[in-house]
Write an enzyme that holds these catalytic residues in place. Structure first.
Site, PDB file in Angstrom:
ATOM      1  N   SER A 105       0.838  -1.206   0.000  1.00  0.00           N
ATOM      2  CA  SER A 105       0.000   0.000   0.000  1.00  0.00           C
ATOM      3  C   SER A 105       0.874   1.258   0.000  1.00  0.00           C
ATOM      4  O   SER A 105       0.528   2.264  -0.633  1.00  0.00           O
ATOM      5  CB  SER A 105      -0.902   0.017   1.244  1.00  0.00           C
ATOM      6  N   THR A 125      -0.633  -3.455   9.553  1.00  0.00           N
ATOM      7  CA  THR A 125      -0.487  -4.857   9.139  1.00  0.00           C
ATOM      8  C   THR A 125      -0.098  -5.679  10.358  1.00  0.00           C
ATOM      9  O   THR A 125       0.682  -5.218  11.187  1.00  0.00           O
ATOM     10  CB  THR A 125       0.581  -5.040   8.037  1.00  0.00           C
ATOM     11  N   ASP A 127       1.774  -8.125  10.307  1.00  0.00           N
ATOM     12  CA  ASP A 127       3.055  -8.805  10.067  1.00  0.00           C
ATOM     13  C   ASP A 127       4.267  -8.175  10.756  1.00  0.00           C
ATOM     14  O   ASP A 127       5.292  -8.826  10.902  1.00  0.00           O
ATOM     15  CB  ASP A 127       3.331  -8.889   8.556  1.00  0.00           C
ATOM     16  N   GLU A 187       8.559 -24.572  22.919  1.00  0.00           N
ATOM     17  CA  GLU A 187       9.840 -25.291  22.935  1.00  0.00           C
ATOM     18  C   GLU A 187      10.687 -24.901  21.717  1.00  0.00           C
ATOM     19  O   GLU A 187      11.901 -24.804  21.820  1.00  0.00           O
ATOM     20  CB  GLU A 187       9.606 -26.812  22.914  1.00  0.00           C
TER      21      GLU A 187
HETATM   22  P1  ADP Z   1       0.008  -4.591   2.029  1.00  0.00           P
HETATM   23  O1  ADP Z   1      -0.245  -3.152   1.877  1.00  0.00           O
HETATM   24  O2  ADP Z   1      -0.614  -5.159   3.270  1.00  0.00           O
HETATM   25  O3  ADP Z   1       1.458  -4.952   1.860  1.00  0.00           O
HETATM   26  P2  ADP Z   1      -0.493  -5.594  -0.676  1.00  0.00           P
HETATM   27  O4  ADP Z   1       0.932  -5.945  -0.922  1.00  0.00           O
HETATM   28  O5  ADP Z   1      -1.543  -6.541  -1.137  1.00  0.00           O
HETATM   29  O6  ADP Z   1      -0.793  -5.356   0.881  1.00  0.00           O
HETATM   30  O7  ADP Z   1      -0.751  -4.174  -1.338  1.00  0.00           O
HETATM   31  C1  ADP Z   1      -2.016  -3.549  -1.240  1.00  0.00           C
HETATM   32  C2  ADP Z   1      -2.314  -2.814  -2.505  1.00  0.00           C
HETATM   33  O8  ADP Z   1      -1.355  -1.780  -2.704  1.00  0.00           O
HETATM   34  C3  ADP Z   1      -2.249  -3.634  -3.787  1.00  0.00           C
HETATM   35  O9  ADP Z   1      -3.401  -4.389  -4.007  1.00  0.00           O
HETATM   36  C4  ADP Z   1      -2.082  -2.555  -4.829  1.00  0.00           C
HETATM   37  O10 ADP Z   1      -3.308  -1.925  -5.144  1.00  0.00           O
HETATM   38  C5  ADP Z   1      -1.179  -1.561  -4.110  1.00  0.00           C
HETATM   39  N1  ADP Z   1       0.194  -1.820  -4.513  1.00  0.00           N
HETATM   40  C6  ADP Z   1       0.998  -2.818  -4.086  1.00  0.00           C
HETATM   41  N2  ADP Z   1       2.187  -2.802  -4.717  1.00  0.00           N
HETATM   42  C7  ADP Z   1       2.135  -1.763  -5.583  1.00  0.00           C
HETATM   43  C8  ADP Z   1       3.036  -1.206  -6.551  1.00  0.00           C
HETATM   44  N3  ADP Z   1       4.258  -1.716  -6.732  1.00  0.00           N
HETATM   45  N4  ADP Z   1       2.632  -0.125  -7.256  1.00  0.00           N
HETATM   46  C9  ADP Z   1       1.395   0.398  -7.064  1.00  0.00           C
HETATM   47  N5  ADP Z   1       0.506  -0.077  -6.190  1.00  0.00           N
HETATM   48  C10 ADP Z   1       0.853  -1.131  -5.451  1.00  0.00           C
HETATM   49  O1  F6P Z   2      -0.310  -9.304   5.477  1.00  0.00           O
HETATM   50  C1  F6P Z   2      -1.221  -9.775   6.425  1.00  0.00           C
HETATM   51  C2  F6P Z   2      -1.527 -11.232   6.168  1.00  0.00           C
HETATM   52  O2  F6P Z   2      -2.469 -11.660   7.140  1.00  0.00           O
HETATM   53  C3  F6P Z   2      -0.315 -12.160   6.134  1.00  0.00           C
HETATM   54  O3  F6P Z   2       0.134 -12.498   7.429  1.00  0.00           O
HETATM   55  C4  F6P Z   2      -0.872 -13.327   5.353  1.00  0.00           C
HETATM   56  O4  F6P Z   2       0.162 -14.051   4.732  1.00  0.00           O
HETATM   57  C5  F6P Z   2      -1.742 -12.640   4.338  1.00  0.00           C
HETATM   58  O5  F6P Z   2      -2.110 -11.388   4.881  1.00  0.00           O
HETATM   59  C6  F6P Z   2      -2.990 -13.385   3.977  1.00  0.00           C
HETATM   60  O6  F6P Z   2      -3.593 -12.692   2.940  1.00  0.00           O
HETATM   61  P1  F6P Z   2      -5.107 -12.902   2.482  1.00  0.00           P
HETATM   62  O7  F6P Z   2      -5.964 -12.096   3.403  1.00  0.00           O
HETATM   63  O8  F6P Z   2      -5.134 -12.351   1.095  1.00  0.00           O
HETATM   64  O9  F6P Z   2      -5.373 -14.345   2.564  1.00  0.00           O
END
Ligand code: ADP
Ligand code: F6P
Length: 323
Positions: A105, A125, A127, A187
Site C-alpha cells: 500500500s 499490518t 506482520d 519449545e
Molecule cells: P500490504 O499493503 O498489506 O502490503 P499488498 O501488498 O496486497 O498489501 O498491497 C495492497 C495494494 O497496494 C495492492 O493491491 C495494490 O493496489 C497496491 N500496490 C501494491 N504494490 C504496488 C506497486 N508496486 N505499485 C502500485 N501499487 C501497489
Molecule cells: O499481510 C497480512 C496477512 O495476514 C499475512 O500475514 C498473510 O500471509 C496474508 O495477509 C494473507 O492474505 P489474504 O488475506 O489475502 O489471505
C-alpha cells in the site's frame, strides 16, 4: 489543504478502525473536510467515497477489521489505474490521502504522491514487517490472539501428551512467531530468518519428554514452511503423537488491544498533521516510543532487521537443561 481522504488497503489489521477514527477527528478539529474511501485503491479509482463526520467514527475504536473495507487492487498497480485514481481525487478536490496499510500500500502511496496527490502512510499490518517502525498497527493484537490459541491448544496437548505445531501468519516475517513463541513458552520457534535443523528439533522434543514434559509446542511462521509437512517429518523421526494446527484468519480479527489502539490513535493524528503542513510522500511510525515520520521511499528501502537476541533468549528460556 482543505479536503483530505483516508483509505485502508491490503490485509486488514486490528487497529485500522482506531486509526481511521484518529484521522477523521483530527482532521475535523483542524478545520478540514475528510472523506472515507471504501475498499482501498479500488474505491479511489471508482470514486467510492463519502464525507465523514465526528459520529461516522463513533463506537469503532475497539473493533477489529476496517469500517472502510479493504482490497488488493490489481488495477491500481497499472499506470492507467493510478491515472484514474488521480483524476478521481481531483474531481473530489482531494489534496491529500492517509493510506493505512503495509508495504504494498505504501508503494502505491509513493506513486500517487509522485502523480501529485500528497499521501502519508500509516503502518497497518499484523506482520510487523516494516523496518522503519518498531511496531505496526495490528501486530500486538494478533500476538495476543495467537497466545489465546496457544493456551487452548496447550490444554488438549497436555491431556494427550502431544507435540503441537502451531502455524502462524506473518508472510515473510517471523515476528509473530518470535513474540508468540517467547510469550507462549514454546519449545521451538521456526522463522524464515533463521535456518532450522530438524534433528535438533527432534532431539529437543525427546529430551523434553524424557525430563517429564507432558507436551511440547512448536511455533512455525508461515514463511518458514508448512505445518502439515513438518508434522509428517517429525512423525517419521520420533515416536511421539504430533498434531498441526494452522491458525489462519482468527489471528487478524477480534477486539483491538490497548497497545494497538494507542499506537493507531497517535499515528493517525500525526499523519493528518503532516498533511496540514503540506508534507506528502511520508510515512509515520514509532521508534523508542516516540512518533516519527520519514520519507516513504527511504522507509521502503530500509531492510527489516530480525531480533536475533530475542530469538536466542526464547531458545535459552525454553530449555530445562543448561545449554
Ligand atoms: P500490504 O499493503 O498489506 O502490503 P499488498 O501488498 O496486497 O498489501 O498491497 C495492497 C495494494 O497496494 C495492492 O493491491 C495494490 O493496489 C497496491 N500496490 C501494491 N504494490 C504496488 C506497486 N508496486 N505499485 C502500485 N501499487 C501497489
Ligand atoms: O499481510 C497480512 C496477512 O495476514 C499475512 O500475514 C498473510 O500471509 C496474508 O495477509 C494473507 O492474505 P489474504 O488475506 O489475502 O489471505
Amino acid at each position: 489543504m482543505k479536503n483530505i481522504a483516508v483509505l485502508t488497503s491490503g490485509g486488514d489489521a486490528p487497529g485500522m478502525n482506531a486509526a481511521i477514527r484518529a484521522v477523521v477527528r483530527t482532521s475535523i478539529n483542524k478545520g478540514l473536510n475528510v472523506y472515507g474511501i471504501q475498499k482501498g485503491y479500488n474505491g479511489l479509482i471508482r470514486g467510492d467515497m463519502i464525507e465523514m463526520d465526528m459520529s461516522s467514527v463513533a463506537d469503532i475504536i475497539q473493533r477489529g477489521g476496517t469500517i472502510l473495507r479493504t482490497a488488493r487492487s490489481e488495477e491500481f498497480k497499472t499506470e492507467e489505474g493510478r491515472q484514474k485514481a488521480y483524476n478521481m481525487a481531483k474531481i473530489f478536490n482531494i489534496d491529500g490521502i492517509v493510506v493505512i496499510g503495509g508495504d504494498g500500500s505504501f508503494m502505491g502511496a509513493k506513486k500517487l504522491t509522485e502523480l501529485g496527490i500528497a499521501c502519508v502512510g500509516v503502518p497497518g499490518t499484523i506482520d510487523n514487517d516494516l523496518a522503519y517502525t518498531d511496531y505496526t498497527i495490528g501486530f500486538d493484537t494478533a500476538v495476543n490472539n495467537v497466545l489465546d490459541a496457544i493456551n487452548k491448544i496447550r490444554d488438549t496437548s497436555t491431556s494427550h501428551e502431544r507435540v503441537s505445531i502451531i502455524e502462524v501468519m506473518g508472510r515473510n516475517s517471523g515476528d509473530i512467531a518470535l513474540y508468540t513463541g517467547l510469550a507462549g513458552g514454546a519449545e521451538c520457534i521456526i522463522v524464515p530468518e533463521v535456518k532450522y535443523c530438524l534433528e535438533d528439533i527432534c532431539k529437543k522434543l525427546i529430551m523434553g519428554r524424557n525430563s517429564g514434559k507432558l507436551h511440547s509446542i512448536i511455533i512455525l511462521a508461515e514463511g518458514a514452511g508448512d505445518a502439515k509437512e513438518l508434522e509428517e517429518q517429525i512423525r517419521a523421526k520420533v515416536d511421539m503423537d504430533v498434531r498441526a494446527s494452522i491458525l489462519g484468519y482468527i489471528q487478524r480479527g477480534g477486539n483491538t488491544s490497548a497497545f494497538d489502539r494507542v499506537l493507531a490513535s497517535r499515528l493517525g493524528a500525526k499523519a493528518v498533521e503532516l498533511l496540514v503542513e503540506g508534507k506528502g510522500g511520508r510515512v509515520v511510525g514509532m521508534r523508542d516510543n516516540k512518533i516519527v515520520d520519514m520519507d516513504i521511499h527511504e522507509a521502503l528501502s530500509m531492510e527489516k532487521k530480525f531480533d536475533y537476541e530475542l530469538y536466542e533468549l526464547a531458545n535459552i528460556l525454553s530449555n530445562r537443561d543448561r545449554i
